[in-house]
Design a protein around this motif. Structure first.
Motif, PDB file in Angstrom:
ATOM      1  N   LEU A  18       0.837  -1.195   0.000  1.00 16.24           N
ATOM      2  CA  LEU A  18       0.000   0.000   0.000  1.00 16.24           C
ATOM      3  C   LEU A  18       0.873   1.247   0.000  1.00 16.24           C
ATOM      4  CD1 LEU A  18      -2.727  -0.821   2.694  1.00 16.24           C
ATOM      5  CD2 LEU A  18      -2.898  -1.126   0.219  1.00 16.24           C
ATOM      6  N   ASP A  19       0.496   2.213  -0.832  1.00 18.79           N
ATOM      7  CA  ASP A  19       1.197   3.493  -0.871  1.00 18.79           C
ATOM      8  C   ASP A  19       0.328   4.514  -0.139  1.00 18.79           C
ATOM      9  OD1 ASP A  19       2.510   5.839  -1.421  1.00 18.79           O
ATOM     10  OD2 ASP A  19       2.512   5.595  -3.607  1.00 18.79           O
ATOM     11  N   ILE A  20       0.487   4.565   1.168  1.00 17.83           N
ATOM     12  CA  ILE A  20      -0.390   5.395   1.995  1.00 17.83           C
ATOM     13  C   ILE A  20      -0.145   6.886   1.757  1.00 17.83           C
ATOM     14  CG2 ILE A  20      -1.032   5.975   4.368  1.00 17.83           C
ATOM     15  CD1 ILE A  20      -2.118   3.319   3.313  1.00 17.83           C
ATOM     16  N   GLU A  21       1.078   7.253   1.455  1.00 19.23           N
ATOM     17  CA  GLU A  21       1.363   8.670   1.175  1.00 19.23           C
ATOM     18  C   GLU A  21       0.564   9.154  -0.028  1.00 19.23           C
ATOM     19  OE1 GLU A  21       5.163  11.595   0.083  1.00 19.23           O
ATOM     20  OE2 GLU A  21       5.525   9.530   0.735  1.00 19.23           O
ATOM     21  N   SER A  22       0.562   8.377  -1.102  1.00 18.23           N
ATOM     22  CA  SER A  22      -0.208   8.752  -2.298  1.00 18.23           C
ATOM     23  C   SER A  22      -1.703   8.682  -2.036  1.00 18.23           C
ATOM     24  CB  SER A  22       0.165   7.833  -3.465  1.00 18.23           C
ATOM     25  OG  SER A  22       1.507   8.016  -3.836  1.00 18.23           O
ATOM     26  N   TYR A  23      -2.112   7.696  -1.252  1.00 20.29           N
ATOM     27  CA  TYR A  23      -3.532   7.540  -0.895  1.00 20.29           C
ATOM     28  C   TYR A  23      -4.033   8.770  -0.141  1.00 20.29           C
ATOM     29  CZ  TYR A  23      -7.609   5.092   1.201  1.00 20.29           C
ATOM     30  OH  TYR A  23      -8.867   4.695   1.605  1.00 20.29           O
ATOM     31  N   PRO A 253      -7.528   2.008 -16.544  1.00 16.87           N
ATOM     32  CA  PRO A 253      -7.381   3.345 -17.142  1.00 16.87           C
ATOM     33  C   PRO A 253      -7.336   4.488 -16.131  1.00 16.87           C
ATOM     34  CG  PRO A 253      -9.003   2.049 -18.335  1.00 16.87           C
ATOM     35  CD  PRO A 253      -8.729   1.329 -17.057  1.00 16.87           C
ATOM     36  N   VAL A 254      -8.137   4.401 -15.060  1.00 17.24           N
ATOM     37  CA  VAL A 254      -8.138   5.516 -14.098  1.00 17.24           C
ATOM     38  C   VAL A 254      -6.815   5.571 -13.336  1.00 17.24           C
ATOM     39  CG1 VAL A 254      -9.261   4.295 -12.163  1.00 17.24           C
ATOM     40  CG2 VAL A 254      -9.522   6.765 -12.401  1.00 17.24           C
ATOM     41  N   LYS A 255      -6.206   4.422 -13.093  1.00 16.84           N
ATOM     42  CA  LYS A 255      -4.883   4.444 -12.466  1.00 16.84           C
ATOM     43  C   LYS A 255      -3.847   5.023 -13.423  1.00 16.84           C
ATOM     44  CE  LYS A 255      -4.523   1.506  -8.509  1.00 16.84           C
ATOM     45  NZ  LYS A 255      -3.781   0.429  -7.842  1.00 16.84           N
ATOM     46  N   ALA A 256      -3.990   4.730 -14.701  1.00 12.83           N
ATOM     47  CA  ALA A 256      -3.113   5.343 -15.700  1.00 12.83           C
ATOM     48  C   ALA A 256      -3.265   6.859 -15.666  1.00 12.83           C
ATOM     49  CB  ALA A 256      -3.439   4.793 -17.086  1.00 12.83           C
ATOM     50  N   ALA A 257      -4.519   7.334 -15.628  1.00  8.85           N
ATOM     51  CA  ALA A 257      -4.779   8.774 -15.611  1.00  8.85           C
ATOM     52  C   ALA A 257      -4.176   9.433 -14.376  1.00  8.85           C
ATOM     53  CB  ALA A 257      -6.286   9.027 -15.663  1.00  8.85           C
ATOM     54  N   LEU A 258      -4.379   8.822 -13.225  1.00 11.88           N
ATOM     55  CA  LEU A 258      -3.859   9.404 -11.980  1.00 11.88           C
ATOM     56  C   LEU A 258      -2.337   9.382 -11.935  1.00 11.88           C
ATOM     57  CD1 LEU A 258      -6.472   7.907  -9.505  1.00 11.88           C
ATOM     58  CD2 LEU A 258      -6.191  10.330 -10.052  1.00 11.88           C
ATOM     59  N   SER A 259      -1.736   8.393 -12.577  1.00 13.32           N
ATOM     60  CA  SER A 259      -0.264   8.373 -12.646  1.00 13.32           C
ATOM     61  C   SER A 259       0.249   9.476 -13.550  1.00 13.32           C
ATOM     62  CB  SER A 259       0.232   7.011 -13.125  1.00 13.32           C
ATOM     63  OG  SER A 259      -0.054   6.789 -14.492  1.00 13.32           O
ATOM     64  N   ILE A 260      -0.442   9.722 -14.646  1.00 15.34           N
ATOM     65  CA  ILE A 260      -0.077  10.814 -15.557  1.00 15.34           C
ATOM     66  C   ILE A 260      -0.208  12.158 -14.848  1.00 15.34           C
ATOM     67  CG2 ILE A 260      -0.772  12.027 -17.672  1.00 15.34           C
ATOM     68  CD1 ILE A 260      -1.674   9.189 -18.713  1.00 15.34           C
ATOM     69  N   MET A 261      -1.202  12.273 -13.987  1.00 12.92           N
ATOM     70  CA  MET A 261      -1.436  13.510 -13.227  1.00 12.92           C
ATOM     71  C   MET A 261      -0.479  13.664 -12.042  1.00 12.92           C
ATOM     72  SD  MET A 261      -5.612  13.297 -13.214  1.00 12.92           S
ATOM     73  CE  MET A 261      -5.905  14.785 -12.245  1.00 12.92           C
ATOM     74  N   GLY A 262       0.275  12.615 -11.742  1.00 13.65           N
ATOM     75  CA  GLY A 262       1.275  12.689 -10.677  1.00 13.65           C
ATOM     76  C   GLY A 262       0.786  12.308  -9.295  1.00 13.65           C
ATOM     77  N   PHE A 263      -0.404  11.701  -9.210  1.00 14.35           N
ATOM     78  CA  PHE A 263      -0.946  11.334  -7.904  1.00 14.35           C
ATOM     79  C   PHE A 263      -0.419   9.993  -7.392  1.00 14.35           C
ATOM     80  CE2 PHE A 263      -4.297  14.495  -8.809  1.00 14.35           C
ATOM     81  CZ  PHE A 263      -4.365  15.123  -7.577  1.00 14.35           C
ATOM     82  N   ILE A 264      -0.283   9.018  -8.281  1.00 13.59           N
ATOM     83  CA  ILE A 264       0.051   7.659  -7.856  1.00 13.59           C
ATOM     84  C   ILE A 264       1.027   7.023  -8.841  1.00 13.59           C
ATOM     85  CG2 ILE A 264      -2.222   7.339  -6.775  1.00 13.59           C
ATOM     86  CD1 ILE A 264      -2.956   5.529  -9.183  1.00 13.59           C
TER      87      ILE A 264
END
Length: 293
Positions: A18-23, A253-264
């Motif tokens: 789990l990546d709690i910081e990103s969460y 796809p939503v994880k891809a989007a959030l990674s592109i946005m720099g969240f996760i």
């Protein structure tokens, strides 16, 4: 039970853990943009791949960040009754405000079986329950008449998340279930959320609001204020995003989007794998096209 936009939050991972910081960063993004509820450990949260110990961490963190600003609804359904009850008790222990209970997949119960299943669950928890209908994932469709019977007999069954894309069924939901006092009907599909809300629905349990929480909240508020044209403009401005967040299996796809946005990090747990290169390109272009990046 909340009204408005509930985000079906992703579960971020880093090197398998789990990546709690990103969460926490993502949760704050949701709360700061006026989301009404955080739905933890649903389909989008990769619930089947999360251990009981990890569930406790995710629920507690969502409660901590949300405070009194948003409800925390916990996905606690499975395809077996005993496991579902175990997940419910885990959610209760960690402070959940409500439960999202998916129809039991693989077993393909009858409508009477679904009634008995939800009735038993309702009798074994004091938390409010959202019935979650998603035939494309479960292989079973719970009918409006069955939900009506369940909610009539079980006072803590408070809402339906309808992810059946049939407008005929959505209309039946709205016609029949609105006879029940204080019962809520939520869209489970972003691409038809505008239509359901404009027809009298109470909110959306949204995948897209991971990416555009404020815009989803605005669309809901415009509809409730009778400003339909403004809401429709938001719907069509982000329609490509709604569709393209499902060009591969959710939540890829939503994880891809959030990674592109720099969240996760763009990381999932098997059997799910990160988006293909063509999908990454489409998601990037979609985010640019609607002004998210």
């Amino acid at each position: 039970m909340f009204e408005g936009i509930g985000t079906a939050i992703v579960t971020p991972f880093k090197e398998g853990k789990l990546d709690i910081e990103s969460y926490e960063k993502l949760l704050n993004f949701q709360i700061n943009n006026q989301i009404n509820a955080i739905i933890v450990l649903g389909t989008t949260g990769e619930a089947p791949n999360i251990s009981l110990d990890e569930r406790e961490i995710l629920i507690k963190k969502a409660k901590e960040v949300s405070g009194n600003k948003a409800q925390v609804i916990v996905g606690a359904g499975s395809n077996g009754l005993n496991h579902t009850i175990e997940l419910i008790k885990n959610a209760e222990k960690n402070g959940a405000d409500g439960l999202l209970i998916v129809t039991p997949y693989y077993n393909k119960p009858t409508q009477n079986g679904l009634y008995e299943y939800y009735k038993y669950i309702a009798e074994h928890t004091d938390l409010d329950i959202i019935v979650y209908n998603v035939p494309s994932r479960t292989g079973i469709n719970i009918l409006p008449e069955t939900v009506y019977k369940i909610a009539s007999d079980c006072k803590n069954v408070k809402a339906l998340k309808e992810a059946n894309s049939s407008f005929e069924q959505i209309n039946k939901d709205l016609l029949l279930l609105k006879e029940l006092k204080d019962f809520k009907i939520f869209s489970g599909n972003d691409d038809t959320a505008f239509q359901l809300l404009a027809s009298g629905g109470d909110g959306v349990i949204s995948v897209a609001s991971n990416v555009i929480p404020l815009q989803m909240v605005q669309m809901f508020k415009f509809i409730k204020n009778g400003e339909i044209e403004k809401a429709r403009n938001i719907h069509f401005s982000y329609y490509k995003l709604f569709k393209n967040l499902f060009i591969e299996t959710n939540p890829i796809p939503v994880k891809a989007a959030l990674s592109i946005m720099g969240f996760i990090n763009n990381e999932l747990r098997l059997p799910l794998v990160p988006a293909s290169e063509p999908t990454m390109k489409i998601i990037t272009e979609t985010l640019k096209g609607c002004g998210v990046i």
